[in-house]
Design an enzyme around this catalytic site. Structure first.
Site, PDB file in Angstrom:
ATOM      1  N   LEU A 111       0.845  -1.198   0.000  1.00  0.00           N
ATOM      2  CA  LEU A 111       0.000   0.000   0.000  1.00  0.00           C
ATOM      3  C   LEU A 111       0.875   1.241   0.000  1.00  0.00           C
ATOM      4  CD1 LEU A 111      -2.680   1.598   0.412  1.00  0.00           C
ATOM      5  CD2 LEU A 111      -2.346   1.292   2.880  1.00  0.00           C
ATOM      6  N   SER A 112       0.578   2.190  -0.882  1.00  0.00           N
ATOM      7  CA  SER A 112       1.229   3.501  -0.903  1.00  0.00           C
ATOM      8  C   SER A 112       2.748   3.358  -1.061  1.00  0.00           C
ATOM      9  CB  SER A 112       0.845   4.265   0.368  1.00  0.00           C
ATOM     10  OG  SER A 112       1.195   5.616   0.280  1.00  0.00           O
ATOM     11  N   ALA A 113       3.527   3.799  -0.067  1.00  0.00           N
ATOM     12  CA  ALA A 113       4.979   3.632  -0.146  1.00  0.00           C
ATOM     13  C   ALA A 113       5.336   2.154  -0.229  1.00  0.00           C
ATOM     14  CB  ALA A 113       5.655   4.273   1.064  1.00  0.00           C
ATOM     15  N   ALA A 130       3.463  -0.008  -1.695  1.00  0.00           N
ATOM     16  CA  ALA A 130       3.128  -0.387  -3.069  1.00  0.00           C
ATOM     17  C   ALA A 130       4.267  -0.006  -4.016  1.00  0.00           C
ATOM     18  CB  ALA A 130       1.837   0.294  -3.506  1.00  0.00           C
ATOM     19  N   HIS A 187      -7.307   7.614  -0.299  1.00  0.00           N
ATOM     20  CA  HIS A 187      -6.027   6.921  -0.202  1.00  0.00           C
ATOM     21  C   HIS A 187      -6.055   5.906   0.930  1.00  0.00           C
ATOM     22  CE1 HIS A 187      -1.797   6.368  -1.030  1.00  0.00           C
ATOM     23  NE2 HIS A 187      -1.530   6.486   0.260  1.00  0.00           N
TER      24      HIS A 187
END
Length: 339
Positions: free
Chosen positions: A167-169, A171, A303
């Site tokens: 997820l996010s960073a 990801a 997000h």
């Protein structure tokens, strides 16, 4: 008037001897300066994750946590799922909010959680934007590879049964791992992430997160080809993003799609629309009918990791967005579940 008769002296002496014996017995079991203290028993945290303190040279200085249910040892084809948390998250918090360990216990697979430390990043972000952290066999990327190899060896897991979600960073770090170690994974899910090579430092990372980067499909593909080893491996890639993401602009999901389609020699026209209840979804298959790329833009999602609502749950984790769909469950059903 009544007077209370005092306790006889003989009774007092008997009581004193009895308490003296109890005190002597208690003193025998108390530790002294010369008595070695028993070693503390290792135990899992509330989440059920257990830290593995030694797994390699660990150049990226990350922590390794695992969840291995008893059912995993009985599975015909042992499976490992690697999960990378986002900024401002911990492995235990992510696991609690995502439901991964509940799914692992039910289905019988092993979970691996690499965890960032504040010594590396104050916001607990994986340093996906630093070239030294995402280069093959260096930094944080090498640490995660060492964790995967350590876990796979201990649990008897073959390369075609290793999967990764971020997820996010996390990801963005997942994309780096899929790009530099394609032979290591069967499939990966990128949630709220960015394409590989989209930033070179913290300043460009913030710019790309907000507005994306202007590159052609072939330029995006070249960024992976430059670091990809000579291999025919093509791990499946599932790209999830929220249309209302205010942290990582949705244009980054479109760029990620262009990057992987170009790498795999696919075009937009090859995609097949799949009906879902939460936005458009498209898939691209190889010649054998295996899904190579999946793309989901979820309507109205901000997000975070989409997870299904759990009745009676009052504790909420950051960037866990409850709704009608669960990214972990869908990843399991579409890519991880044994055929």
């Amino acid at each position: 008037m009544r007077f209370k008769i005092p306790m006889p002296l003989s009774s007092i002496l008997r009581e004193q001897r009895k308490w003296g014996r109890k005190l002597t017995a208690a003193m025998r079991v108390l530790p002294t300066a010369d008595t070695p203290k028993p070693a503390p028993r290792a135990r899992a945290g509330r989440s059920g994750l257990v830290e593995v303190p030694s797994f390699g040279t660990n150049p990226g200085r990350l922590r390794m946590l695992e969840f291995a249910p008893a059912a995993a040892a009985k599975a015909e084809r042992a499976t490992l799922v690697v999960v990378l948390h986002g900024c401002l998250q911990t492995a235990a918090g992510f696991d609690h909010g995502s439901g991964w360990s509940r799914l692992a216990r039910e289905k019988g697979f092993v979970l691996l959680y690499p965890e960032q430390t504040k010594q590396n990043n104050q916001n607990l972000c994986f340093n996906w934007f630093r070239p030294s952290a995402v280069a093959r066999d260096r930094g944080e990327l090498m640490s995660i590879r060492q964790m995967i190899e350590h876990s796979a060896k201990r649990h008897g897991i073959m390369p075609d049964r290793i999967f990764i979600q971020g997820l996010s960073a996390g990801a963005a770090m997942t994309v780096a791992l899929l790009s530099t170690y394609p032979d290591l994974f069967a499939a990966g899910q990128i949630v709220g992430g960015l394409p590989y090579g989209s930033a070179r430092d913290a300043m460009t990372a913030l710019s790309v997160m907000k507005s994306g980067a202007n590159r052609s499909a072939s330029e995006w593909g070249d960024l992976i080809r430059q670091v990809r080893p000579d291999t025919q491996a093509q791990p499946a890639v599932s790209i999830w993003h929220g249309s209302a993401d205010k942290v990582v602009a949705p244009v980054n999901a479109e760029a990620s799609l262009s990057q992987w389609l170009d790498l795999y020699g696919l075009t937009e026209q090859h995609g097949v629309e799949v009906a879902t209840a939460n936005g458009k979804s498209r898939i691209w298959k190889d010649g054998d009918g295996r899904v190579l790329v999946e793309f989901r833009m979820i309507d109205g999602l901000d997000h975070g990791l989409p997870v299904t609502r759990r009745a009676g749950t009052s504790e909420r984790q950051p960037y866990m967005l409850e709704g009608a769909v669960s990214a972990p469950v869908q990843f399991y059903r579409s890519f991880i579940k044994p055929v």
